[in-house]
Design an enzyme around this catalytic site. Structure first.
Site, PDB file in Angstrom:
ATOM      1  N   HIS A  51     -13.162  21.218  11.984  1.00  0.00           N
ATOM      2  CA  HIS A  51     -11.803  21.548  11.567  1.00  0.00           C
ATOM      3  C   HIS A  51     -11.033  22.283  12.662  1.00  0.00           C
ATOM      4  CE1 HIS A  51      -9.058  24.037   8.777  1.00  0.00           C
ATOM      5  NE2 HIS A  51      -8.622  22.792   8.724  1.00  0.00           N
ATOM      6  N   ARG A  52      -9.930  21.680  13.118  1.00  0.00           N
ATOM      7  CA  ARG A  52      -9.145  22.210  14.233  1.00  0.00           C
ATOM      8  C   ARG A  52     -10.025  22.393  15.477  1.00  0.00           C
ATOM      9  NH1 ARG A  52      -6.121  27.055  10.792  1.00  0.00           N
ATOM     10  NH2 ARG A  52      -5.965  25.849   8.862  1.00  0.00           N
ATOM     11  N   GLU A  78     -10.727  17.475  13.834  1.00  0.00           N
ATOM     12  CA  GLU A  78      -9.468  17.414  13.084  1.00  0.00           C
ATOM     13  C   GLU A  78      -8.439  18.261  13.797  1.00  0.00           C
ATOM     14  OE1 GLU A  78      -6.754  19.066   9.770  1.00  0.00           O
ATOM     15  OE2 GLU A  78      -8.025  20.089  11.246  1.00  0.00           O
ATOM     16  N   ASP A  80      -3.821  19.368  13.996  1.00  0.00           N
ATOM     17  CA  ASP A  80      -2.535  19.482  13.304  1.00  0.00           C
ATOM     18  C   ASP A  80      -1.416  19.251  14.310  1.00  0.00           C
ATOM     19  OD1 ASP A  80      -3.572  20.649  10.656  1.00  0.00           O
ATOM     20  OD2 ASP A  80      -4.356  22.071  12.122  1.00  0.00           O
ATOM     21  N   HIS A  93      -1.213  24.482  13.991  1.00  0.00           N
ATOM     22  CA  HIS A  93      -1.321  24.438  12.538  1.00  0.00           C
ATOM     23  C   HIS A  93      -0.079  25.001  11.854  1.00  0.00           C
ATOM     24  CE1 HIS A  93      -2.345  25.902   8.497  1.00  0.00           C
ATOM     25  NE2 HIS A  93      -3.100  24.819   8.448  1.00  0.00           N
ATOM     26  N   GLU A 161      -3.715  15.259  11.472  1.00  0.00           N
ATOM     27  CA  GLU A 161      -2.846  15.692  10.376  1.00  0.00           C
ATOM     28  C   GLU A 161      -1.447  16.007  10.896  1.00  0.00           C
ATOM     29  OE1 GLU A 161      -2.328  19.201   7.012  1.00  0.00           O
ATOM     30  OE2 GLU A 161      -4.268  18.959   8.020  1.00  0.00           O
ATOM     31  N   GLN A 197      -3.859  11.889   8.225  1.00  0.00           N
ATOM     32  CA  GLN A 197      -3.738  12.533   6.924  1.00  0.00           C
ATOM     33  C   GLN A 197      -2.512  13.436   6.847  1.00  0.00           C
ATOM     34  OE1 GLN A 197      -7.257  14.877   6.113  1.00  0.00           O
ATOM     35  NE2 GLN A 197      -6.724  16.464   7.570  1.00  0.00           N
TER      36      GLN A 197
END
Length: 303
Positions: A51-52, A78, A80, A93, A161, A197
């Site tokens: 995540h990130r 992942e 953002d 993010h 994302e 996403q």
């Protein structure tokens, strides 16, 4: 990611067993296959996504974080995406720069320090690492182009994302242009290396209309009754781990998505071994974690 507040979450969890649709009905509700999109899961257990980047061990959404994930053996990361004042896409993010950079020191008179109020050149001056650990001093906020090139260099794969697309009209097309420029829209990447996403249903519909071949995940917990509609334009329902159950996961996987394959579920953000084991027990397809090594140890997945 943030949780999707909603009555939809409660509706999804109340009476899941009673709302479960038969597989045959669910399949009929979804469109027929229009192209091959391959599931990203590469092992028998849930896929583990950093995540990130490996954000418990390096400053989130930086090249250092995805390099750390690579060094730990994780192929899926992942990130953002936000957009600057002059139209550059950057990896961040929050929609402001305060939490993860020194923007207040560098530009003290520019409150509230929104990403959209700064040019890419101004953001490139910021330190995005010292807040996390002094050893990361001087780490920069990467552009999306820089980030995609590094993911490719690392032989990694990406859950991308787009954050708050309502703040950035046209960001879907902007993102597609960067993906095209960096070689991420060819068949090889689209088939097995990319998931797009968002929390925005409207944005997900736009991306599906523009590039139906790209694998897409909706962030949230729609009710079981809503799943057939979501299955017309997304391939995954990616829900917070505290909002799911065995029945809900089964309901998702009973549906077929826009490419004729069963819907998947990735759950987030799972950092504790017990939570990882519970989610794996539900049968989720993927687990997104700040501590992917903890999840890997708990569920026995080597990514």
């Amino acid at each position: 990611m943030y949780a999707r507040p909603a009555a939809a979450t409660a509706a999804a969890l109340l009476g899941v067993g009673a709302l479960l649709l038969p597989t045959t009905t669910a399949h009929a509700a979804a469109p027929r296959s229009t192209g091959a999109v391959q599931a990203p899961t590469e092992t028998d257990g849930p896929l583990v996504v950093a995540h990130r980047g490996a954000s418990a061990y390096a400053p989130e959404n930086t090249l250092a974080a995805i390099d750390k994930a690579r060094d730990m053996g994780f192929r899926w990361v992942e990130n953002d995406v936000q957009r600057t004042k002059d139209g550059e896409l950057v990896i961040m993010h929050d929609d402001n720069l305060k939490r993860t950079t020194n923007v207040e020191e560098v530009f003290p008179d520019r409150a509230p320090w929104k990403v959209a109020d700064f040019t890419a050149a101004e953001i490139a001056k910021l330190d995005a690492g010292s807040w996390f650990d002094a050893k990361y001093a001087g780490t920069r906020v990467p552009t999306l182009e820089q980030y995609m090139n590094r993911v490719e260099q690392n032989h990694q794969k990406l859950v991308l994302e787009v954050k708050k697309p309502e703040l950035y009209p046209g960001i879907e097309q902007d993102t597609l242009r960067v993906l095209e420029k960096t070689g991420w829209l060819d068949r090889k990447h689209v088939k097995s290396k990319l998931v797009w996403q968002s929390f925005s249903e409207e944005s997900m519909r736009k991306v599906h209309a523009l590039r139906p071949d790209i694998k897409k995940g909706f962030l949230g917990t729609p009710s079981v009754a809503e799943l057939p509609e979501y299955a017309t334009f997304v391939d995954q329902i990616n829900a917070r781990h505290t909002t799911i159950s065995h029945g809900y996961v089964a309901a998702i996987q009973a549906m077929r998505g826009p490419h004729g394959k069963p819907l998947e579920i990735f759950t987030w953000t799972v950092d504790e071994a017990a939570d990882a084991r519970r989610a794996a027990g539900y049968g989720v397809n993927g687990i997104i974690s700040n501590k992917p090594d903890v999840v890997r140890s708990a569920v026995g997945n080597e990514d």
